[in-house]
Design a protein around this motif. Structure first.
Motif, PDB file in Angstrom:
ATOM      1  N   GLU A   4       0.866  -1.183   0.000  1.00 48.91           N
ATOM      2  CA  GLU A   4       0.000   0.000   0.000  1.00 48.91           C
ATOM      3  C   GLU A   4       0.900   1.230   0.000  1.00 48.91           C
ATOM      4  O   GLU A   4       2.118   1.119  -0.014  1.00 48.91           O
ATOM      5  CB  GLU A   4      -0.922   0.002   1.227  1.00 48.91           C
ATOM      6  CG  GLU A   4      -1.956  -1.094   1.209  1.00 48.91           C
ATOM      7  CD  GLU A   4      -2.976  -0.956   0.096  1.00 48.91           C
ATOM      8  OE1 GLU A   4      -3.256   0.183  -0.336  1.00 48.91           O
ATOM      9  OE2 GLU A   4      -3.491  -1.988  -0.357  1.00 48.91           O
ATOM     10  N   GLY A   5       0.304   2.403   0.059  1.00 52.31           N
ATOM     11  CA  GLY A   5       1.101   3.619   0.114  1.00 52.31           C
ATOM     12  C   GLY A   5       0.439   4.748  -0.634  1.00 52.31           C
ATOM     13  O   GLY A   5      -0.781   4.756  -0.828  1.00 52.31           O
ATOM     14  N   LEU A   6       1.263   5.695  -1.051  1.00 54.86           N
ATOM     15  CA  LEU A   6       0.724   6.825  -1.799  1.00 54.86           C
ATOM     16  C   LEU A   6       1.766   7.392  -2.743  1.00 54.86           C
ATOM     17  O   LEU A   6       2.959   7.146  -2.597  1.00 54.86           O
ATOM     18  CB  LEU A   6       0.215   7.916  -0.842  1.00 54.86           C
ATOM     19  CG  LEU A   6       1.176   8.580   0.145  1.00 54.86           C
ATOM     20  CD1 LEU A   6       2.002   9.673  -0.507  1.00 54.86           C
ATOM     21  CD2 LEU A   6       0.374   9.196   1.275  1.00 54.86           C
ATOM     22  N   ILE A   7       1.262   8.139  -3.713  1.00 56.53           N
ATOM     23  CA  ILE A   7       2.125   8.916  -4.598  1.00 56.53           C
ATOM     24  C   ILE A   7       2.008  10.345  -4.094  1.00 56.53           C
ATOM     25  O   ILE A   7       0.908  10.898  -4.024  1.00 56.53           O
ATOM     26  CB  ILE A   7       1.664   8.851  -6.076  1.00 56.53           C
ATOM     27  CG1 ILE A   7       1.645   7.407  -6.586  1.00 56.53           C
ATOM     28  CG2 ILE A   7       2.549   9.744  -6.948  1.00 56.53           C
ATOM     29  CD1 ILE A   7       2.990   6.751  -6.724  1.00 56.53           C
ATOM     30  N   HIS A   8       3.125  10.912  -3.704  1.00 59.54           N
ATOM     31  CA  HIS A   8       3.132  12.275  -3.157  1.00 59.54           C
ATOM     32  C   HIS A   8       3.798  13.200  -4.177  1.00 59.54           C
ATOM     33  O   HIS A   8       4.829  12.864  -4.748  1.00 59.54           O
ATOM     34  CB  HIS A   8       3.909  12.304  -1.836  1.00 59.54           C
ATOM     35  CG  HIS A   8       3.951  13.652  -1.197  1.00 59.54           C
ATOM     36  ND1 HIS A   8       2.872  14.171  -0.510  1.00 59.54           N
ATOM     37  CD2 HIS A   8       4.920  14.589  -1.155  1.00 59.54           C
ATOM     38  CE1 HIS A   8       3.191  15.379  -0.065  1.00 59.54           C
ATOM     39  NE2 HIS A   8       4.429  15.648  -0.446  1.00 59.54           N
ATOM     40  N   SER A   9       3.188  14.369  -4.389  1.00 60.67           N
ATOM     41  CA  SER A   9       3.798  15.339  -5.310  1.00 60.67           C
ATOM     42  C   SER A   9       4.189  16.592  -4.530  1.00 60.67           C
ATOM     43  O   SER A   9       3.527  16.964  -3.563  1.00 60.67           O
ATOM     44  CB  SER A   9       2.821  15.711  -6.421  1.00 60.67           C
ATOM     45  OG  SER A   9       1.687  16.355  -5.876  1.00 60.67           O
ATOM     46  N   TYR A  10       5.277  17.180  -4.944  1.00 63.89           N
ATOM     47  CA  TYR A  10       5.757  18.411  -4.314  1.00 63.89           C
ATOM     48  C   TYR A  10       6.274  19.331  -5.419  1.00 63.89           C
ATOM     49  O   TYR A  10       7.078  18.904  -6.255  1.00 63.89           O
ATOM     50  CB  TYR A  10       6.880  18.095  -3.314  1.00 63.89           C
ATOM     51  CG  TYR A  10       7.599  19.333  -2.826  1.00 63.89           C
ATOM     52  CD1 TYR A  10       7.007  20.174  -1.891  1.00 63.89           C
ATOM     53  CD2 TYR A  10       8.851  19.670  -3.327  1.00 63.89           C
ATOM     54  CE1 TYR A  10       7.651  21.318  -1.455  1.00 63.89           C
ATOM     55  CE2 TYR A  10       9.501  20.813  -2.903  1.00 63.89           C
ATOM     56  CZ  TYR A  10       8.902  21.636  -1.971  1.00 63.89           C
ATOM     57  OH  TYR A  10       9.534  22.768  -1.549  1.00 63.89           O
TER      58      TYR A  10
END
Length: 197
Positions: free
Chosen positions: A58-64
């Motif tokens: 599982e997890g996430l895609i993080h954008s910055y």
């Protein structure tokens, strides 16, 4: 030894550890805050090591996007459950890692990801430079090894010094969050974009 509740609260605020863990650490160190932090960090590292083998699907895609819109980062951060993926602490870690990537420009997640030909080339360059300086072969080998380690520390995310606290590496930072959250966390991959590169 009886421990003051205010001191326990201070330690909790500093480390994010549970009340009883903080109380025990303070009792163990005779109320010494610095030593108690160290005890909790060691216990956290031990907890993280136990969780390291568990799967992270599982997890996430993080954008910055950095101010001014000239640098952007996409980061895949993995954990064990979707519950943790929605956790604020997990999102906080994702943001810290994205800031690190934007600022320090790592090329790989860990040293195992660096292609063999690049490692061989970097080692050869360092060895030849040392020999050109007149160093004996066995010393040149040690110099090359040291320069390779420095190369990994500069180019591999997990080995970089954390920009907000240079006393720890990114790997140490992730282990701290593993101890707080209670699940294995892995950096899947990342991509850094910069205008003109």
């Amino acid at each position: 030894m009886a421990v003051d509740a205010k001191l326990v609260k201070t330690l909790r605020d500093m480390t994010g550890a549970g009340f009883m863990e903080c109380k025990k650490a303070l009792e163990e160190t005779g109320g010494d805050l610095e030593k108690a932090v160290e005890v909790l960090r060691k216990k956290g590292a031990a907890k993280a090591a136990k969780k390291a083998g568990r799967e992270t699907k599982e997890g996430l895609i993080h954008s910055y996007i950095h101010a001014g819109g000239r640098v952007g980062v996409l980061l895949e951060l993995n954990c064990e459950t979707d519950f943790v993926a929605r956790n604020e602490l997990f999102k906080e870690l994702a943001n810290e890692l994205a800031l690190q990537i934007a600022a320090m420009k790592p090329k790989w997640v860990k040293r195992e990801d660096v292609p063999e030909e690049i490692i061989a080339k970097e080692g050869e360059i360092a060895r030849e430079a040392a020999i050109a300086e007149g160093k004996p072969e066995h010393i040149a080998e040690k110099i090359a090894e040291g320069k390779l380690n420095k190369f990994f520390q500069e180019n591999c995310l997990l080995e970089q010094k954390f920009i907000k606290d240079e006393t720890k590496t990114i790997e140490d930072l992730i282990k701290e969050y593993i101890a707080k959250i209670g699940e294995n966390i892995q950096v899947g991959r990342f991509c850094r974009f910069e205008i003109g590169e």
